[in-house]
Motif scaffolding. Structure first.
Motif, PDB file in Angstrom:
ATOM      1  N   TYR A   1      28.692  43.613  32.610  1.00  0.00           N
ATOM      2  CA  TYR A   1      29.230  44.468  33.790  1.00  0.00           C
ATOM      3  C   TYR A   1      28.538  45.735  33.857  1.00  0.00           C
ATOM      4  CZ  TYR A   1      32.071  46.861  30.599  1.00  0.00           C
ATOM      5  OH  TYR A   1      32.547  47.581  29.240  1.00  0.00           O
ATOM      6  N   GLN A   2      27.776  46.237  32.514  1.00  0.00           N
ATOM      7  CA  GLN A   2      27.437  47.404  32.491  1.00  0.00           C
ATOM      8  C   GLN A   2      25.869  47.604  33.373  1.00  0.00           C
ATOM      9  OE1 GLN A   2      27.225  48.375  28.209  1.00  0.00           O
ATOM     10  NE2 GLN A   2      29.188  48.386  28.043  1.00  0.00           N
ATOM     11  N   LYS A   3      25.406  46.481  33.723  1.00  0.00           N
ATOM     12  CA  LYS A   3      24.165  46.424  34.283  1.00  0.00           C
ATOM     13  C   LYS A   3      24.299  46.677  35.971  1.00  0.00           C
ATOM     14  CE  LYS A   3      22.249  42.956  31.087  1.00  0.00           C
ATOM     15  NZ  LYS A   3      22.102  41.388  31.004  1.00  0.00           N
ATOM     16  N   PHE A   4      25.773  46.819  36.238  1.00  0.00           N
ATOM     17  CA  PHE A   4      25.876  46.876  37.761  1.00  0.00           C
ATOM     18  C   PHE A   4      26.947  48.139  38.094  1.00  0.00           C
ATOM     19  CE2 PHE A   4      25.614  42.526  36.636  1.00  0.00           C
ATOM     20  CZ  PHE A   4      24.476  42.116  37.566  1.00  0.00           C
ATOM     21  N   ASP A   5      26.654  48.580  39.159  1.00  0.00           N
ATOM     22  CA  ASP A   5      27.545  49.662  39.857  1.00  0.00           C
ATOM     23  C   ASP A   5      28.861  49.171  40.210  1.00  0.00           C
ATOM     24  OD1 ASP A   5      25.497  51.595  39.853  1.00  0.00           O
ATOM     25  OD2 ASP A   5      24.325  50.626  41.284  1.00  0.00           O
ATOM     26  N   ALA A   6      29.284  47.870  40.401  1.00  0.00           N
ATOM     27  CA  ALA A   6      30.338  47.417  40.638  1.00  0.00           C
ATOM     28  C   ALA A   6      30.613  45.926  40.367  1.00  0.00           C
ATOM     29  CB  ALA A   6      30.840  47.916  42.015  1.00  0.00           C
ATOM     30  N   VAL A   7      31.864  45.595  40.237  1.00  0.00           N
ATOM     31  CA  VAL A   7      31.945  44.042  40.199  1.00  0.00           C
ATOM     32  C   VAL A   7      32.772  43.764  41.080  1.00  0.00           C
ATOM     33  CG1 VAL A   7      32.731  42.170  38.472  1.00  0.00           C
ATOM     34  CG2 VAL A   7      31.671  44.077  37.480  1.00  0.00           C
ATOM     35  N   ILE A   8      32.710  42.627  41.591  1.00  0.00           N
ATOM     36  CA  ILE A   8      33.801  41.939  42.769  1.00  0.00           C
ATOM     37  C   ILE A   8      34.231  40.604  42.129  1.00  0.00           C
ATOM     38  CG2 ILE A   8      34.204  40.974  45.121  1.00  0.00           C
ATOM     39  CD1 ILE A   8      32.138  43.071  45.988  1.00  0.00           C
ATOM     40  N   ALA A   9      35.813  40.562  41.958  1.00  0.00           N
ATOM     41  CA  ALA A   9      36.351  39.369  41.541  1.00  0.00           C
ATOM     42  C   ALA A   9      36.836  38.786  42.163  1.00  0.00           C
ATOM     43  CB  ALA A   9      37.515  39.930  40.427  1.00  0.00           C
ATOM     44  N   SER A  10      37.091  37.321  42.415  1.00  0.00           N
ATOM     45  CA  SER A  10      37.407  36.600  43.406  1.00  0.00           C
ATOM     46  C   SER A  10      39.129  36.625  43.694  1.00  0.00           C
ATOM     47  CB  SER A  10      37.231  34.988  42.976  1.00  0.00           C
ATOM     48  OG  SER A  10      35.669  34.690  43.204  1.00  0.00           O
ATOM     49  N   TYR A  11      39.721  36.901  42.182  1.00  0.00           N
ATOM     50  CA  TYR A  11      41.090  37.040  42.403  1.00  0.00           C
ATOM     51  C   TYR A  11      41.637  38.126  41.793  1.00  0.00           C
ATOM     52  CZ  TYR A  11      40.987  33.483  39.073  1.00  0.00           C
ATOM     53  OH  TYR A  11      40.863  32.975  37.753  1.00  0.00           O
ATOM     54  N   HIS A  12      42.996  38.439  42.032  1.00  0.00           N
ATOM     55  CA  HIS A  12      43.594  39.437  41.308  1.00  0.00           C
ATOM     56  C   HIS A  12      43.357  39.664  39.588  1.00  0.00           C
ATOM     57  CE1 HIS A  12      46.891  41.756  39.667  1.00  0.00           C
ATOM     58  NE2 HIS A  12      47.020  42.508  40.747  1.00  0.00           N
ATOM     59  N   ASP A  13      44.024  38.549  38.935  1.00  0.00           N
ATOM     60  CA  ASP A  13      43.872  38.547  37.532  1.00  0.00           C
ATOM     61  C   ASP A  13      42.616  38.506  36.949  1.00  0.00           C
ATOM     62  OD1 ASP A  13      46.701  38.806  37.878  1.00  0.00           O
ATOM     63  OD2 ASP A  13      47.210  37.278  36.428  1.00  0.00           O
ATOM     64  N   GLN A  14      41.731  37.780  37.707  1.00  0.00           N
ATOM     65  CA  GLN A  14      40.354  37.647  37.177  1.00  0.00           C
ATOM     66  C   GLN A  14      39.633  39.159  36.931  1.00  0.00           C
ATOM     67  OE1 GLN A  14      37.148  36.547  39.836  1.00  0.00           O
ATOM     68  NE2 GLN A  14      36.871  34.712  38.278  1.00  0.00           N
ATOM     69  N   GLY A  15      39.840  39.984  37.884  1.00  0.00           N
ATOM     70  CA  GLY A  15      39.305  41.367  37.698  1.00  0.00           C
ATOM     71  C   GLY A  15      40.314  42.394  37.181  1.00  0.00           C
ATOM     72  N   LEU A  16      41.400  42.276  37.113  1.00  0.00           N
ATOM     73  CA  LEU A  16      42.419  43.181  36.621  1.00  0.00           C
ATOM     74  C   LEU A  16      42.754  43.150  34.959  1.00  0.00           C
ATOM     75  CD1 LEU A  16      42.494  43.874  39.676  1.00  0.00           C
ATOM     76  CD2 LEU A  16      44.768  44.504  39.214  1.00  0.00           C
ATOM     77  N   ILE A  17      42.832  41.911  34.597  1.00  0.00           N
ATOM     78  CA  ILE A  17      43.002  41.648  32.997  1.00  0.00           C
ATOM     79  C   ILE A  17      41.850  42.440  32.356  1.00  0.00           C
ATOM     80  CG2 ILE A  17      42.843  40.105  31.385  1.00  0.00           C
ATOM     81  CD1 ILE A  17      44.845  38.375  33.178  1.00  0.00           C
ATOM     82  N   PRO A  18      40.478  41.919  32.441  1.00  0.00           N
ATOM     83  CA  PRO A  18      39.623  42.690  31.697  1.00  0.00           C
ATOM     84  C   PRO A  18      39.376  43.967  32.152  1.00  0.00           C
ATOM     85  CG  PRO A  18      38.525  41.451  33.507  1.00  0.00           C
ATOM     86  CD  PRO A  18      40.159  40.900  33.549  1.00  0.00           C
TER      87      PRO A  18
END
Length: 346
Positions: free
Chosen positions: A257-274
């Motif tokens: 993730y440090q190589k990007f300005d933003a990450v888009i997760a497909s669903y809620h917990d996939q993005g918010l847990i990490p």
């Protein structure tokens, strides 16, 4: 700083039985915050004075009955209601949910009318706010209806920004929501926000796969190969710096993730847990894609510690400062977009 340059920060009180009142009080115990903004708490002087006494706060509130009565250098409390409220810390209460919505609706009206510059929302209980007249799963959906644009839940911290293709959607329904149109819409919203709200001229975005291992060539689902991957390829051909879909299980652990300005997760917990694991409660929930700025802390009502004086105000304080910073960057972006020669002459 001139008074007219001080940003007016509206604050919706959230669930009165939760920790919202405590983190608001702790945030403004440091009077230096009043040099940066003029806060307006949408609640009532009676309930705020109750909280002041309960938490032994030294804040002197300035009571107003109209938004036009705001005084700079004060913690303003706008009386949205005047009757007393039966606060019972830690309890879910339908009546308390009604007061949370009264505060939210009044603050959003002020935001729409330009009477406040930004909005910071204290946590609500998504269950007790439901009624015949308010049927939204949370702040983001309500704001999307009330404000212009296409809202996107954008979790941000100093080193990580995570947006969502789908947010408050049951996991079983996620694949049916993810279409080429949605993918394009959300990526465009994130890209625009990175440019105008974070001053990143050429944003680089990673997108996480819908299925484990990006579907393993159809063995664990076809959504990534049939929908997500082709949509990203189209966007890249159009010049977008969009990459993926990446397998979500190793993406954060490997620090990709440090190589990007933003990450888009497909669903809620996939993005918010990490996100919440990495940011340790210092993250901010920013509603991107709207014509107004709204932020909130990255936690909920925390009934289990409500009223005990144990709540950490860090995320709320960061949400307030983030709203101010985004407001200024967006203002500059809009100004220089209309006056490009001004930027060249700086």
């Amino acid at each position: 700083m001139k008074k007219e340059d001080i940003i007016k920060v509206g604050i919706s009180i959230g669930d009165l039985n939760g920790i919202g009142s405590e983190i608001i009080l702790k945030t403004f115990e440091d009077s230096r915050s009043l040099d940066l903004c003029t806060p307006v708490i949408f609640a009532s002087s009676k309930v705020m004075n109750f909280f002041k006494k309960h938490f032994s706060s030294k804040i002197n509130f300035y009571e107003i009955n109209s938004i036009n009565q705001i005084v700079h250098g004060k913690v303003n409390v706008l009386n949205v209601w005047k009757e007393g409220v039966n606060v019972q810390f830690g309890k879910e209460d339908k009546k308390i949910g009604e007061y949370a919505i009264k505060s939210l609706q009044a603050s959003v009206t002020a935001l729409k009318d330009g009477q406040i510059d930004v909005l910071v929302t204290a946590p609500i209980n998504k269950h007790n706010i439901q009624s015949d007249t308010f049927k939204f799963p949370g702040h983001t959906d309500y704001l999307n209806q009330q404000l212009q644009g296409d809202s996107l839940m954008f979790m941000i911290s100093e080193n990580l920004r995570v947006g969502l293709l789908t947010d408050h959607v049951p996991v079983k329904d996620v694949p049916s929501y993810i279409t080429e149109e949605l993918i394009r819409q959300k990526i465009t919203t994130v890209s625009t926000s990175l440019r105008q709200d974070f001053a990143i001229s050429k944003p680089k975005i990673a997108v996480l796969a819908v299925n484990p291992h990006a579907g393993d060539n159809g063995v664990i689902g076809n959504e990534d190969d049939n929908v997500l991957r082709p949509a990203l390829e189209k966007l890249r051909k159009e010049g977008g710096l969009v990459y993926g879909p990446y397998s979500a299980d190793s993406f954060f652990g490997s620090n990709s993730y440090q190589k990007f300005d933003a990450v888009i997760a497909s669903y809620h917990d996939q993005g918010l847990i990490p996100f919440k694991t990495i940011t340790f409660g210092n993250g901010v929930n920013f509603t991107a894609g709207l014509n107004k700025v709204r932020t909130s802390p990255d936690h909920g009502t925390a009934y289990e510690i409500a009223g005990k004086g144990e709540a950490d105000e860090s995320s709320f304080k960061r949400a307030m400062f983030t709203a101010i910073e985004i407001y200024r960057k967006r203002r500059d972006y809009n100004f220089y977009s209309k006056n490009p020669l001004k930027k060249m002459s700086r």
